[in-house]
Design an enzyme around this catalytic site. Structure first.
Site, PDB file in Angstrom:
ATOM      1  N   LYS A 108      -7.030  -4.905  -2.915  1.00 31.97           N
ATOM      2  CA  LYS A 108      -7.811  -5.413  -1.780  1.00 31.97           C
ATOM      3  C   LYS A 108      -8.796  -4.348  -1.309  1.00 31.97           C
ATOM      4  O   LYS A 108      -8.644  -3.173  -1.629  1.00 31.97           O
ATOM      5  CB  LYS A 108      -6.892  -5.837  -0.635  1.00 31.97           C
ATOM      6  CG  LYS A 108      -5.992  -4.740  -0.085  1.00 31.97           C
ATOM      7  CD  LYS A 108      -5.038  -5.292   0.944  1.00 31.97           C
ATOM      8  CE  LYS A 108      -4.058  -4.252   1.442  1.00 31.97           C
ATOM      9  NZ  LYS A 108      -4.663  -3.166   2.214  1.00 31.97           N
ATOM     10  N   HIS A 149     -10.644   7.164   1.712  1.00 31.62           N
ATOM     11  CA  HIS A 149      -9.305   7.043   1.145  1.00 31.62           C
ATOM     12  C   HIS A 149      -9.247   5.937   0.098  1.00 31.62           C
ATOM     13  O   HIS A 149     -10.047   5.008   0.115  1.00 31.62           O
ATOM     14  CB  HIS A 149      -8.273   6.744   2.246  1.00 31.62           C
ATOM     15  CG  HIS A 149      -8.459   5.402   2.881  1.00 31.62           C
ATOM     16  ND1 HIS A 149      -9.437   5.153   3.834  1.00 31.62           N
ATOM     17  CD2 HIS A 149      -7.813   4.214   2.700  1.00 31.62           C
ATOM     18  CE1 HIS A 149      -9.372   3.890   4.216  1.00 31.62           C
ATOM     19  NE2 HIS A 149      -8.411   3.287   3.538  1.00 31.62           N
ATOM     20  N   CYS A 175      -1.794  -2.631   7.894  1.00 35.90           N
ATOM     21  CA  CYS A 175      -1.720  -3.554   6.755  1.00 35.90           C
ATOM     22  C   CYS A 175      -0.433  -4.391   6.743  1.00 35.90           C
ATOM     23  O   CYS A 175      -0.468  -5.559   6.355  1.00 35.90           O
ATOM     24  CB  CYS A 175      -1.890  -2.785   5.452  1.00 35.90           C
ATOM     25  SG  CYS A 175      -3.537  -2.024   5.334  1.00 35.90           S
ATOM     26  N   ASP A 235       0.789  -1.241   0.000  1.00 34.19           N
ATOM     27  CA  ASP A 235       0.000   0.000   0.000  1.00 34.19           C
ATOM     28  C   ASP A 235       0.821   1.291   0.000  1.00 34.19           C
ATOM     29  O   ASP A 235       0.503   2.234   0.756  1.00 34.19           O
ATOM     30  CB  ASP A 235      -0.945   0.020   1.207  1.00 34.19           C
ATOM     31  CG  ASP A 235      -1.926  -1.143   1.206  1.00 34.19           C
ATOM     32  OD1 ASP A 235      -1.965  -1.900   0.220  1.00 34.19           O
ATOM     33  OD2 ASP A 235      -2.653  -1.297   2.212  1.00 34.19           O
ATOM     34  N   ASP A 250      -4.663  -0.749  -1.915  1.00 34.33           N
ATOM     35  CA  ASP A 250      -5.987  -0.523  -1.363  1.00 34.33           C
ATOM     36  C   ASP A 250      -6.865   0.023  -2.489  1.00 34.33           C
ATOM     37  O   ASP A 250      -6.459   0.961  -3.194  1.00 34.33           O
ATOM     38  CB  ASP A 250      -5.886   0.511  -0.231  1.00 34.33           C
ATOM     39  CG  ASP A 250      -6.432   0.005   1.084  1.00 34.33           C
ATOM     40  OD1 ASP A 250      -6.619  -1.212   1.234  1.00 34.33           O
ATOM     41  OD2 ASP A 250      -6.655   0.840   1.971  1.00 34.33           O
TER      42      ASP A 250
END
Length: 208
Positions: free
Chosen positions: A111, A86, A156, A13, A51
């Site tokens: 994801k 976000h 994460c 991420d 993300d």
């Protein structure tokens, strides 16, 4: 450590919204770009995580009337921290960080696509049953050791490291190539939990 054909660099991420000035900034998050780039060229196998939330995602505070970011609510799969909006699919904030090398990646895994379930881990969604398919993809490539880097240490990266261990991988975290949000000591807690699970800590300079 000398990376070989069974080693993978998992980049978590490193996206615009998680950098200073982004929607959900990780303090000093932009500092990971340089060490992450350097690490990528030492590994034959690189996977980038991203993300990638729909606009009505359940983890966004503004989808819960009367709630504010960083509050916790109860959802069917358990407690959920509410976040500022976000990494919305296709938005500039969901893009990879400026300057992040992406040409070495053999796989990009997105994801958090299910609007009803959050997703911190690269391997399992927050309902702890829905798989991303990454573990199977790594097994088919003959990967046995995973080195993690990216954002954020206490969310994460932590969840991904623990799930990688549970999936049977030898797991390391490049300590100088991660940064954390650190809510109420959550970074220190994350390192303790990873150590207890058998995740090992290493500096990028020791990977050559």
């Amino acid at each position: 450590m000398t990376p070989g054909p069974a080693d993978l660099l998992l980049v978590i991420d490193v996206q615009v919204d998680f950098l200073p000035g982004g929607a959900l900034p990780v303090p000093d998050g932009d500092a990971v770009v340089e060490p992450v780039n350097a690490l990528q060229y030492r590994f034959r196998h690189v996977v980038l995580m991203q993300d990638w939330h729909p606009a009505d995602h359940v983890s966004f505070a503004d989808t819960h009337p009367g709630r504010a970011p960083f509050e916790t609510v109860a959802l069917p799969y358990g407690p959920q921290v509410l976040w500022p909006r976000h990494c919305v699919q296709g938005s500039p904030g969901a893009g990879f960080a400026p300057g992040l090398a992406t040409d070495r990646a053999s796989l990009v895994v997105r994801k958090g696509l299910d609007p009803r379930v959050d997703s911190y881990s690269a391997f399992l969604e927050a309902d702890r049953t829905t798989r991303t398919g990454l573990a199977g993809a790594l097994a088919e490539r003959g990967i046995t050791r995973v080195v993690l880097c990216g954002l954020a240490t206490d969310f994460c990266v932590l969840w991904s490291a623990l799930d990688a261990r549970a999936a049977g991988f030898d797991v390391w975290v490049a300590a100088d190539a991660v940064r954390g949000i650190d809510l109420n000591g959550s970074v220190a807690d994350a390192w303790s939990r990873m150590e207890a699970a058998g995740v090992r800590r290493i500096e990028s300079a020791a990977i050559a």
